[in-house]
Design an enzyme around this catalytic site. Structure first.
Site, PDB file in Angstrom:
ATOM      1  N   LYS A 116      13.844  -0.237 -80.105  1.00  0.00           N
ATOM      2  CA  LYS A 116      12.761   0.081 -81.026  1.00  0.00           C
ATOM      3  C   LYS A 116      12.728   1.573 -81.346  1.00  0.00           C
ATOM      4  O   LYS A 116      12.395   1.980 -82.457  1.00  0.00           O
ATOM      5  CB  LYS A 116      11.432  -0.378 -80.439  1.00  0.00           C
ATOM      6  CG  LYS A 116      11.260  -1.893 -80.387  1.00  0.00           C
ATOM      7  CD  LYS A 116       9.881  -2.259 -79.895  1.00  0.00           C
ATOM      8  CE  LYS A 116       9.643  -3.763 -79.965  1.00  0.00           C
ATOM      9  NZ  LYS A 116      10.540  -4.522 -79.104  1.00  0.00           N
ATOM     10  N   GLU A 200       2.715   4.105 -79.125  1.00  0.00           N
ATOM     11  CA  GLU A 200       2.281   4.219 -80.518  1.00  0.00           C
ATOM     12  C   GLU A 200       0.765   4.185 -80.620  1.00  0.00           C
ATOM     13  O   GLU A 200       0.073   3.688 -79.733  1.00  0.00           O
ATOM     14  CB  GLU A 200       2.851   3.061 -81.345  1.00  0.00           C
ATOM     15  CG  GLU A 200       4.345   3.101 -81.523  1.00  0.00           C
ATOM     16  CD  GLU A 200       4.841   1.940 -82.359  1.00  0.00           C
ATOM     17  OE1 GLU A 200       5.951   2.058 -82.885  1.00  0.00           O
ATOM     18  OE2 GLU A 200       4.124   0.926 -82.485  1.00  0.00           O
ATOM     19  N   HIS A 235      -0.543 -10.798 -77.344  1.00  0.00           N
ATOM     20  CA  HIS A 235       0.490 -10.214 -78.209  1.00  0.00           C
ATOM     21  C   HIS A 235       1.542 -11.223 -78.635  1.00  0.00           C
ATOM     22  O   HIS A 235       2.626 -10.833 -79.073  1.00  0.00           O
ATOM     23  CB  HIS A 235       1.152  -9.008 -77.530  1.00  0.00           C
ATOM     24  CG  HIS A 235       0.183  -7.976 -77.049  1.00  0.00           C
ATOM     25  ND1 HIS A 235      -0.598  -7.236 -77.905  1.00  0.00           N
ATOM     26  CD2 HIS A 235      -0.158  -7.576 -75.796  1.00  0.00           C
ATOM     27  CE1 HIS A 235      -1.370  -6.418 -77.208  1.00  0.00           C
ATOM     28  NE2 HIS A 235      -1.125  -6.611 -75.934  1.00  0.00           N
ATOM     29  N   ARG A 292      17.415 -11.832 -86.283  1.00  0.00           N
ATOM     30  CA  ARG A 292      17.647 -13.262 -86.035  1.00  0.00           C
ATOM     31  C   ARG A 292      16.690 -14.063 -86.896  1.00  0.00           C
ATOM     32  O   ARG A 292      15.844 -13.506 -87.596  1.00  0.00           O
ATOM     33  CB  ARG A 292      17.377 -13.587 -84.562  1.00  0.00           C
ATOM     34  CG  ARG A 292      15.996 -13.120 -84.093  1.00  0.00           C
ATOM     35  CD  ARG A 292      15.672 -13.564 -82.694  1.00  0.00           C
ATOM     36  NE  ARG A 292      14.527 -12.876 -82.138  1.00  0.00           N
ATOM     37  CZ  ARG A 292      13.257 -13.155 -82.387  1.00  0.00           C
ATOM     38  NH1 ARG A 292      12.960 -14.119 -83.236  1.00  0.00           N
ATOM     39  NH2 ARG A 292      12.278 -12.482 -81.818  1.00  0.00           N
TER      40      ARG A 292
END
Length: 669
Positions: A116, A200, A235, A292
């Protein structure tokens, strides 16, 4: 086009790929572990190869065994599905080295988006909007804490190497950062063998909107519109829909073009998803790219009329995409729900067991069901506990949600706890139907979505009792003479009216129902709310046709022996379900004092102890964390049920435990 492919996956995605391959005349090879020897995807494929024991790390994650299976069966290509090795660049490279086509993006693209942190650096150069945060290589807890302070709380800690909610923590304040960081790193290490994280800014009411992109090897790259995946728990996505509600044409174009720019920046090919986090004002930021096919791809297929697995096969075989951007249109609205074996009331704790009864919605023009299980299959602790994806397509969002709520009312599962009631409540919730959408929706509306189950009513007790009586009627006469008066069931008694007593337990409540047999063949049930006349007859499909008072209706009743040896009756009628425990008057355990404090903390499901927070002699408070259990790819923190003192800790870190194992013994204050 390929003549034979191997599917390096299991469950519903393996079955999904097989369906398209069969339609195209392509032979399929399935792989399976010990736990999946009798699985649906194994039965559907043309061939199947055993690749190892039940744990994924000893079977589905072993690239060499999968490649060997492809070679031995003559497969020309490997479809990785999603999860497992689908985003493993090394596996894609190994396929190429073995002369096999990897039905997915180039290894370089997977590697670029696999981290990421690296992905955000690439997106920054491509001028794709980014969430403020820290994505650097320095992983010292001190620096990460400092960066979190700079960004400003609340912040989100995320595993850099994976997704699915694993290795992810929301941190509200600086004093909670250290514990959250340790837990996120530990979970990331277990799930992805990499504890690298990023930090973040956490948006307080964000929407999760993703764009389906596709690219071929001839320079073509396009987007197939967007999906809204904001309704989440822990999440992880619960409901997905396409197109996104309240999306205007200009914003759709801006997000689609940003997603295409992201795909082009890494030389992408095949199916991919660029995920954005969007604020309520319409601004959006790049979050990650999944290299994917996504679990939620069916909603895109429903609104575009395209088969994305077919597109994958065409592109992997060297062909061009079947459509251009200008040829794609949005038709109606699609909604997908994920039916999971889990208990929403217990923080979505996964549930394992045998599916002794399974009735999923029937497929049709408006309904699609993707599943990897059948009645009689077992939900094991080794893999994701999803039972099925149910997808509906209708002319507009309101119609689609109404249809889905009705389908969830008709869904019947016995053997595991499911989230079907929550899915029904979500799809019928006025705020959600009205367009209130963000990732905190479930928590914000918890009181209405998780309403406590009301006590069973007379109708429930009547249905259960009639099911019990029908079982007795179904039994063959015990005596050899069918004309013997001892085999008559007409209610005759010499000096009394014949009757039966059936006792039920509903939570902590004991209820006895007396059934008196009438001379005309009917029954009179003495229920808590008064007596009612009743009739029952078993239908050809095994259901019960019931007459109760002035009402007539049909019910499904499933009898099951529970793990503790008790007998449960699960009732399905009029879109509602209820479970009652049959009370055996000869079972002395039924008379033990109710509500006695449990002296041990038990494992709610099979797993591995990965962290211990207490030792013998410690004093604990109710709700205090005692240990962390890793099961079904997630961490589960077990807490003290009451104030007290720890008497003993039965297991050590690293040990495997079975469901119901006594983990911690304590003495309540």
């Amino acid at each position: 086009m390929f003549s034979k492919i191997l599917i390096a996956n299991r469950g519903e995605i393996a079955c999904r790929v097989i369906k398209t391959a069969r339609r195209l005349g392509i032979k399929t090879v399935a792989v399976f572990s010990d736990a999946d020897r009798g699985a649906r995807h194994v039965a559907m494929a043309d061939e199947a190869v055993h690749i190892g024991p039940s744990p994924a790390r000893e079977s589905y994650l072993l690239a060499d065994r999968i490649i060997d299976a492809a070679r031995r069966t003559g497969a020309q290509a490997i479809h990785p599905g999603y999860g497992f090795l689908s985003e493993n660049a090394g596996f894609a490279e190994a396929c190429a080295k073995a002369g096999l086509v990897f039905i997915g993006p180039p290894p370089a693209a997977i590697r670029a988006m696999g981290s990421k942190s690296e992905a955000k650096k690439i997106m920054e150069k491509a001028k794709v909007p980014l969430v403020p945060g820290y994505h650097g290589d320095d992983q010292s807890p001190e620096l990460l804490a400092k960066e979190a302070g700079r960004i400003g709380f609340p912040v989100l800690i995320k595993a850099s190497a994976g997704g699915g909610g694993k290795g992810m923590r929301v941190v509200e304040s600086a004093d909670k950062f250290a514990d959250a960081l340790a837990g996120a790193k530990r979970e990331a290490k277990a799930a992805f063998a990499d504890d690298h994280v990023l930090v973040e800014k956490y948006l307080t009411r964000p929407r999760h909107i993703e764009i389906q992109v596709f690219a071929d090897g001839h320079g073509g790259c396009l987007y197939l519109f967007e999906r809204d995946c904001s309704i989440q728990r822990r999440h992880q996505k619960v409901i997905e829909e396409a197109p996104a509600p309240n999306m205007d044409t200009a914003r759709r174009k801006a997000m689609g073009e940003a997603a295409v720019a992201a795909a082009k920046a890494i030389g992408y090919q095949g199916a991919g998803t660029v995920e954005f986090i969007a604020d309520q004002d319409g601004t959006f930021f790049f979050m990650e790219m999944n290299t994917r096919l996504q679990v939620e791809h069916p909603v895109t297929e429903m609104i575009t009329g395209q088969d994305l697995v077919e597109w994958q096969l065409v592109v992997a075989a060297g062909g061009k995409m079947p459509r251009t951007q200008d040829q794609l249109r949005i038709d109606g609205h699609a909604v997908e729900v994920r039916l999971y074996a889990e208990d929403p009331a217990r923080n979505f704790l996964p549930s394992t067991g045998t599916l002794v009864h399974l009735k999923l919605p029937e497929e049709g023009a408006h309904v699609r069901v993707d599943t990897g299980v059948r009645q009689g299959d077992t939900v094991t602790p080794f893999y994701d506990p999803m039972i099925a994806k149910v997808i509906v397509h209708d002319r507009d969002r309101t119609s689609a949600l109404r249809r889905m709520a009705a389908l969830m009312s008709e869904t019947e599962v016995v053997g595991v706890t499911t989230n079907a009631s929550l899915l029904r409540a979500l799809c019928a919730h006025p705020a959600f139907v009205g367009g209130e959408i963000d990732t905190g929706f479930i928590e914000r509306h918890r009181d209405s979505l998780f309403a406590a189950l009301a006590p069973a009513d007379d109708r429930a007790f009547a249905v259960a009792t009639l099911a019990r009586l029908a079982e007795w009627q179904d039994r063959e006469p015990t005596a050899g003479d069918p004309h013997s008066p001892w085999n008559e069931q007409n209610g005759f008694r010499l000096l009394d009216e014949g009757h039966d007593e059936v006792r039920w337990k509903d939570g902590e409540r004991d209820v006895t129902v007396i059934a008196r047999r009438l001379r005309d063949g009917g029954l009179r049930l003495e229920l808590p709310g008064g007596a009612q006349e009743a009739r029952v007859q078993r239908t050809d499909d095994g259901k019960l046709a019931i007459g109760l008072g002035g009402d007539t209706f049909v019910a499904t009743v499933v009898r099951r022996v529970a793990i503790d040896g008790g007998v449960d009756y699960t009732l399905f009628s009029d879109g509602r379900s209820r479970r009652l425990r049959l009370v055996d008057p000869l079972d002395l355990s039924m008379y033990e004092a109710a509500g006695a404090a449990e002296a041990t903390v038990r494992a709610p499901l099979p797993g591995k102890i990965i962290d211990l927070r207490v030792k013998a002699g410690d004093t604990v408070s109710k709700g205090q964390p005692l240990l962390v259990l890793e099961a079904m790819k997630m961490e589960h923190t077990l807490a003290a049920p009451a104030d007290g003192t720890i008497k003993s800790v039965r297991y050590a870190v690293g040990e495997q435990v079975n469901e119901g194992a006594e983990l911690v013994e304590f003495e309540a204050s």
